[in-house]
Structures are given as C-alpha cells and as structure tokens.
Design a protein around this motif. Sequence first.
Motif, PDB file in Angstrom:
ATOM      1  N   ARG A  19     -60.329 -16.288 -16.072  1.00 58.51           N
ATOM      2  CA  ARG A  19     -59.756 -15.336 -15.123  1.00 58.51           C
ATOM      3  C   ARG A  19     -59.071 -14.184 -15.848  1.00 58.51           C
ATOM      4  NH1 ARG A  19     -58.961 -18.656 -10.581  1.00 58.51           N
ATOM      5  NH2 ARG A  19     -60.780 -20.022 -10.480  1.00 58.51           N
ATOM      6  N   SER A  20     -58.635 -13.192 -15.082  1.00 60.78           N
ATOM      7  CA  SER A  20     -57.897 -12.055 -15.631  1.00 60.78           C
ATOM      8  C   SER A  20     -56.806 -11.680 -14.634  1.00 60.78           C
ATOM      9  CB  SER A  20     -58.830 -10.861 -15.870  1.00 60.78           C
ATOM     10  OG  SER A  20     -58.113  -9.774 -16.419  1.00 60.78           O
ATOM     11  N   THR A  21     -55.559 -11.743 -15.080  1.00 63.76           N
ATOM     12  CA  THR A  21     -54.446 -11.426 -14.199  1.00 63.76           C
ATOM     13  C   THR A  21     -54.294  -9.914 -14.038  1.00 63.76           C
ATOM     14  OG1 THR A  21     -52.086 -11.792 -13.795  1.00 63.76           O
ATOM     15  CG2 THR A  21     -52.756 -11.374 -16.071  1.00 63.76           C
ATOM     16  N   THR A  22     -53.644  -9.508 -12.971  1.00 63.51           N
ATOM     17  CA  THR A  22     -53.362  -8.087 -12.748  1.00 63.51           C
ATOM     18  C   THR A  22     -51.869  -7.794 -12.883  1.00 63.51           C
ATOM     19  OG1 THR A  22     -53.172  -8.453 -10.356  1.00 63.51           O
ATOM     20  CG2 THR A  22     -55.342  -7.819 -11.203  1.00 63.51           C
ATOM     21  N   LEU A  23     -51.088  -8.798 -13.260  1.00 64.76           N
ATOM     22  CA  LEU A  23     -49.637  -8.614 -13.324  1.00 64.76           C
ATOM     23  C   LEU A  23     -49.184  -7.829 -14.543  1.00 64.76           C
ATOM     24  CD1 LEU A  23     -48.192 -12.034 -12.109  1.00 64.76           C
ATOM     25  CD2 LEU A  23     -48.423  -9.902 -10.841  1.00 64.76           C
ATOM     26  N   VAL A  24     -49.879  -7.997 -15.648  1.00 61.86           N
ATOM     27  CA  VAL A  24     -49.532  -7.254 -16.861  1.00 61.86           C
ATOM     28  C   VAL A  24     -50.800  -6.752 -17.518  1.00 61.86           C
ATOM     29  CG1 VAL A  24     -47.432  -8.616 -17.292  1.00 61.86           C
ATOM     30  CG2 VAL A  24     -49.584  -9.254 -18.394  1.00 61.86           C
ATOM     31  N   GLU A  25     -50.630  -5.758 -18.361  1.00 57.66           N
ATOM     32  CA  GLU A  25     -51.717  -5.212 -19.162  1.00 57.66           C
ATOM     33  C   GLU A  25     -51.151  -4.978 -20.559  1.00 57.66           C
ATOM     34  OE1 GLU A  25     -54.968  -1.928 -18.065  1.00 57.66           O
ATOM     35  OE2 GLU A  25     -53.027  -1.040 -18.585  1.00 57.66           O
ATOM     36  N   HIS A  26     -51.751  -5.607 -21.535  1.00 58.59           N
ATOM     37  CA  HIS A  26     -51.196  -5.488 -22.887  1.00 58.59           C
ATOM     38  C   HIS A  26     -51.509  -4.122 -23.493  1.00 58.59           C
ATOM     39  CE1 HIS A  26     -49.642  -6.836 -26.753  1.00 58.59           C
ATOM     40  NE2 HIS A  26     -50.687  -6.244 -27.305  1.00 58.59           N
ATOM     41  N   LYS A  27     -50.471  -3.506 -24.051  1.00 59.16           N
ATOM     42  CA  LYS A  27     -50.613  -2.214 -24.721  1.00 59.16           C
ATOM     43  C   LYS A  27     -50.290  -2.387 -26.198  1.00 59.16           C
ATOM     44  CE  LYS A  27     -49.370   0.523 -20.623  1.00 59.16           C
ATOM     45  NZ  LYS A  27     -49.380  -0.623 -19.696  1.00 59.16           N
ATOM     46  N   THR A  28     -50.829  -1.496 -27.020  1.00 60.02           N
ATOM     47  CA  THR A  28     -50.574  -1.524 -28.456  1.00 60.02           C
ATOM     48  C   THR A  28     -50.068  -0.151 -28.884  1.00 60.02           C
ATOM     49  OG1 THR A  28     -52.410  -3.101 -28.699  1.00 60.02           O
ATOM     50  CG2 THR A  28     -51.531  -2.145 -30.714  1.00 60.02           C
ATOM     51  N   PRO A  29     -48.820   0.179 -28.585  1.00 58.78           N
ATOM     52  CA  PRO A  29     -48.275   1.489 -28.967  1.00 58.78           C
ATOM     53  C   PRO A  29     -48.050   1.561 -30.477  1.00 58.78           C
ATOM     54  CG  PRO A  29     -46.536   0.111 -28.071  1.00 58.78           C
ATOM     55  CD  PRO A  29     -47.817  -0.661 -27.901  1.00 58.78           C
ATOM     56  N   ASP A 139     -56.478   2.061 -24.261  1.00 60.62           N
ATOM     57  CA  ASP A 139     -56.079   2.450 -25.608  1.00 60.62           C
ATOM     58  C   ASP A 139     -56.005   1.228 -26.523  1.00 60.62           C
ATOM     59  OD1 ASP A 139     -54.859   4.434 -27.576  1.00 60.62           O
ATOM     60  OD2 ASP A 139     -53.236   2.958 -27.432  1.00 60.62           O
ATOM     61  N   ALA A 140     -55.466   0.123 -26.007  1.00 59.35           N
ATOM     62  CA  ALA A 140     -55.376  -1.106 -26.806  1.00 59.35           C
ATOM     63  C   ALA A 140     -56.759  -1.664 -27.103  1.00 59.35           C
ATOM     64  CB  ALA A 140     -54.527  -2.138 -26.081  1.00 59.35           C
ATOM     65  N   GLN A 141     -57.693  -1.493 -26.180  1.00 55.83           N
ATOM     66  CA  GLN A 141     -59.059  -1.941 -26.436  1.00 55.83           C
ATOM     67  C   GLN A 141     -59.649  -1.216 -27.638  1.00 55.83           C
ATOM     68  OE1 GLN A 141     -61.765  -2.111 -23.088  1.00 55.83           O
ATOM     69  NE2 GLN A 141     -60.139  -2.712 -21.670  1.00 55.83           N
ATOM     70  N   ASP A 142     -59.467   0.097 -27.685  1.00 56.74           N
ATOM     71  CA  ASP A 142     -59.988   0.872 -28.822  1.00 56.74           C
ATOM     72  C   ASP A 142     -59.359   0.408 -30.135  1.00 56.74           C
ATOM     73  OD1 ASP A 142     -61.759   2.392 -27.379  1.00 56.74           O
ATOM     74  OD2 ASP A 142     -60.382   4.059 -27.083  1.00 56.74           O
ATOM     75  N   LYS A 143     -58.053   0.144 -30.115  1.00 54.23           N
ATOM     76  CA  LYS A 143     -57.361  -0.272 -31.337  1.00 54.23           C
ATOM     77  C   LYS A 143     -57.708  -1.700 -31.741  1.00 54.23           C
ATOM     78  CE  LYS A 143     -53.500   2.901 -30.592  1.00 54.23           C
ATOM     79  NZ  LYS A 143     -52.107   3.052 -30.136  1.00 54.23           N
ATOM     80  N   GLY A 151     -72.503  -4.678 -35.789  1.00 57.68           N
ATOM     81  CA  GLY A 151     -71.958  -3.500 -35.130  1.00 57.68           C
ATOM     82  C   GLY A 151     -70.449  -3.540 -34.938  1.00 57.68           C
ATOM     83  N   LEU A 152     -69.981  -2.644 -34.065  1.00 56.57           N
ATOM     84  CA  LEU A 152     -68.554  -2.506 -33.777  1.00 56.57           C
ATOM     85  C   LEU A 152     -68.291  -3.006 -32.357  1.00 56.57           C
ATOM     86  CD1 LEU A 152     -65.891  -1.320 -34.985  1.00 56.57           C
ATOM     87  CD2 LEU A 152     -66.428   0.805 -33.784  1.00 56.57           C
ATOM     88  N   TRP A 153     -67.259  -3.841 -32.221  1.00 62.99           N
ATOM     89  CA  TRP A 153     -66.943  -4.461 -30.943  1.00 62.99           C
ATOM     90  C   TRP A 153     -65.471  -4.259 -30.620  1.00 62.99           C
ATOM     91  CZ3 TRP A 153     -71.490  -6.322 -29.117  1.00 62.99           C
ATOM     92  CH2 TRP A 153     -72.479  -6.630 -30.069  1.00 62.99           C
ATOM     93  N   LYS A 154     -65.128  -4.352 -29.353  1.00 57.28           N
ATOM     94  CA  LYS A 154     -63.725  -4.277 -28.960  1.00 57.28           C
ATOM     95  C   LYS A 154     -63.435  -5.349 -27.922  1.00 57.28           C
ATOM     96  CE  LYS A 154     -64.352  -0.753 -25.330  1.00 57.28           C
ATOM     97  NZ  LYS A 154     -63.989   0.615 -24.892  1.00 57.28           N
ATOM     98  N   TRP A 155     -62.183  -5.788 -27.919  1.00 64.13           N
ATOM     99  CA  TRP A 155     -61.748  -6.792 -26.964  1.00 64.13           C
ATOM    100  C   TRP A 155     -61.414  -6.152 -25.618  1.00 64.13           C
ATOM    101  CZ3 TRP A 155     -61.680 -12.004 -27.856  1.00 64.13           C
ATOM    102  CH2 TRP A 155     -61.825 -12.434 -29.182  1.00 64.13           C
ATOM    103  N   LYS A 156     -61.765  -6.839 -24.551  1.00 62.02           N
ATOM    104  CA  LYS A 156     -61.357  -6.446 -23.206  1.00 62.02           C
ATOM    105  C   LYS A 156     -60.099  -7.186 -22.784  1.00 62.02           C
ATOM    106  CE  LYS A 156     -64.819  -6.328 -20.274  1.00 62.02           C
ATOM    107  NZ  LYS A 156     -66.022  -6.807 -19.536  1.00 62.02           N
ATOM    108  N   VAL A 157     -59.816  -8.276 -23.510  1.00 59.96           N
ATOM    109  CA  VAL A 157     -58.664  -9.123 -23.210  1.00 59.96           C
ATOM    110  C   VAL A 157     -57.815  -9.275 -24.469  1.00 59.96           C
ATOM    111  CG1 VAL A 157     -59.892 -10.371 -21.404  1.00 59.96           C
ATOM    112  CG2 VAL A 157     -59.961 -11.214 -23.768  1.00 59.96           C
ATOM    113  N   LEU A 158     -56.646  -9.868 -24.296  1.00 60.57           N
ATOM    114  CA  LEU A 158     -55.694 -10.005 -25.392  1.00 60.57           C
ATOM    115  C   LEU A 158     -56.195 -11.008 -26.431  1.00 60.57           C
ATOM    116  CD1 LEU A 158     -52.879  -9.408 -26.579  1.00 60.57           C
ATOM    117  CD2 LEU A 158     -51.962 -11.204 -25.080  1.00 60.57           C
TER     118      LEU A 158
END
Length: 249
Positions: A19-29, A139-143, A151-158
């Motif tokens: 599942r994927s919650t909508t309560l928080v979204e992880h950011k990587t500032p 932005d966190a996905q790109d980082k 190839g190059l991959w990115k996470w959609k989740v934490l």
Amino acid sequence: MLAPRRHVQPRSNKEDDIRSTTLVEHKTPTIDGTTPIRQTARRLGPEKEAEVEKQVQKLLKKKLIEPADSAWSAPVVLVRKKDNSWRFCIDYRKLNAVTRHDAYPLPRIDESLDALTGSQLFSTLDLVSGYWQVPLSPDAQDKSAFITRSGLWKWKVLPFGLTSAPACFQRLMERVLHGLHWKSLLLYLDDVIVISPDFETRVTSLSEVLECFRAAGLKLKPEKCELFCQDVKYLGHIPYSLDGKTRAL
C-alpha cells in the motif's frame, strides 16, 4: 499458565500488494547551493550483477521503482544476510552528507519498556515493508536515483539508507496512532505493541488501532502479528505479564 500465541491469518498471499499512505510524503531537502551528485556503478562481478538485475526486476514488478531521468545517481551495494541471501542496498552516504536532517525524535527504548509495567496482555503488529508504504516527493525521487548495469532507476517510495527516513516514518506512525501512543500502545518505528490490563480492554484497544491503520491506508503483515499474549518479543526484550517486568533477549 501463559496464554497461547495467536497469529493473524492472512487473507491472501499477495506479497506484491504494497500500500501507499497519503498522510505523509518523504522529502529530501539538501543544503543550499548543493549540486547533483553523480556516482558511477560499482564493479560487482557476474554473480552479484545477476543478483542486482534480479532484485531490480522484483522492485519493478512491485511498482516501487521506475526508470529515471535524473542528474543524481548512487551505486548499488549487496549485503549478505544471515540466511546467506542478498540484501539490496543503495549507498546514499554522499547524498546524506548534503541533506538537511529531520530532527523528529524517536522514543527512548528504556522509557518504552518502563511503560509496559502493569500490562497483562500484549499484541504486536508489524507492517508489510513499512518504509515502502511511504511515497517520495518528486524531488526526493530524483535524488534517490541509483545506477545499475541496465540503467538509471529511481524510487517511488521511501528506501532504506536515507538519513531522515526513520524520523519521517516515526512522524507518520505517531500521526496515524495519534492519542494512543503511551496510553493503549507503544510504538518504535514499525514495531507496535498494544497493551492492556485485561482481555476486554484489549479487544477494544486493538479494534481502535486496526481501524487507524485501515484509515491511513497502511497494510499489516498478518503472519508476523501476535495477538493476546502474556509474553512477546519487543525491541529486543520480552515483557512478562506475570511480574510486570522486562528481560533482555
């Protein structure tokens, strides 16, 4: 006589249904002025390269990663588990070094254990890949991008390995179980123990907790949950209801 352990029976074996919650979204500032950090893939050898590609395909099937178009990249590291299988890890040390840390606190383990005193019954609940139920901001996905031979991959989740992941997850859990922590339950990241002085109170408390998880869109791992026990393992200790004490494993 100790009560027998009761395990929750799974309704299905859909391990890929995360599942994927909508309560928080992880950011990587990151620190002001930071430019993207690009690292190359490490040479792993044929056996490890095959394992990496196998793991990537599993993550793709679960829709946890996707192809990336990012200026960031970090290398993959395989770590041997106790059962001799491989743990898929990303070396985020350089990204973490330029990330502004989240100061949200984790509970003190000794205070959590002290709070178990006087409880007669315990239920432990465990999430299915808890971190993976938290989405990443764009932005966190790109980082989070990592590089492999294919190839190059990115996470959609934490993912594991990001410096503020524990703080983000603890904030989520306390938001989900707001008003219950330190009262009818204790929590440390995805380790949740529901406590009560008697069976009747336990049923009411457990129902309330399960409803909180349902409302938050979080999924539990039934086979790792234990209900209505007089002794359980929690944070490396075993709380016993007979004397209200805890003992280290």
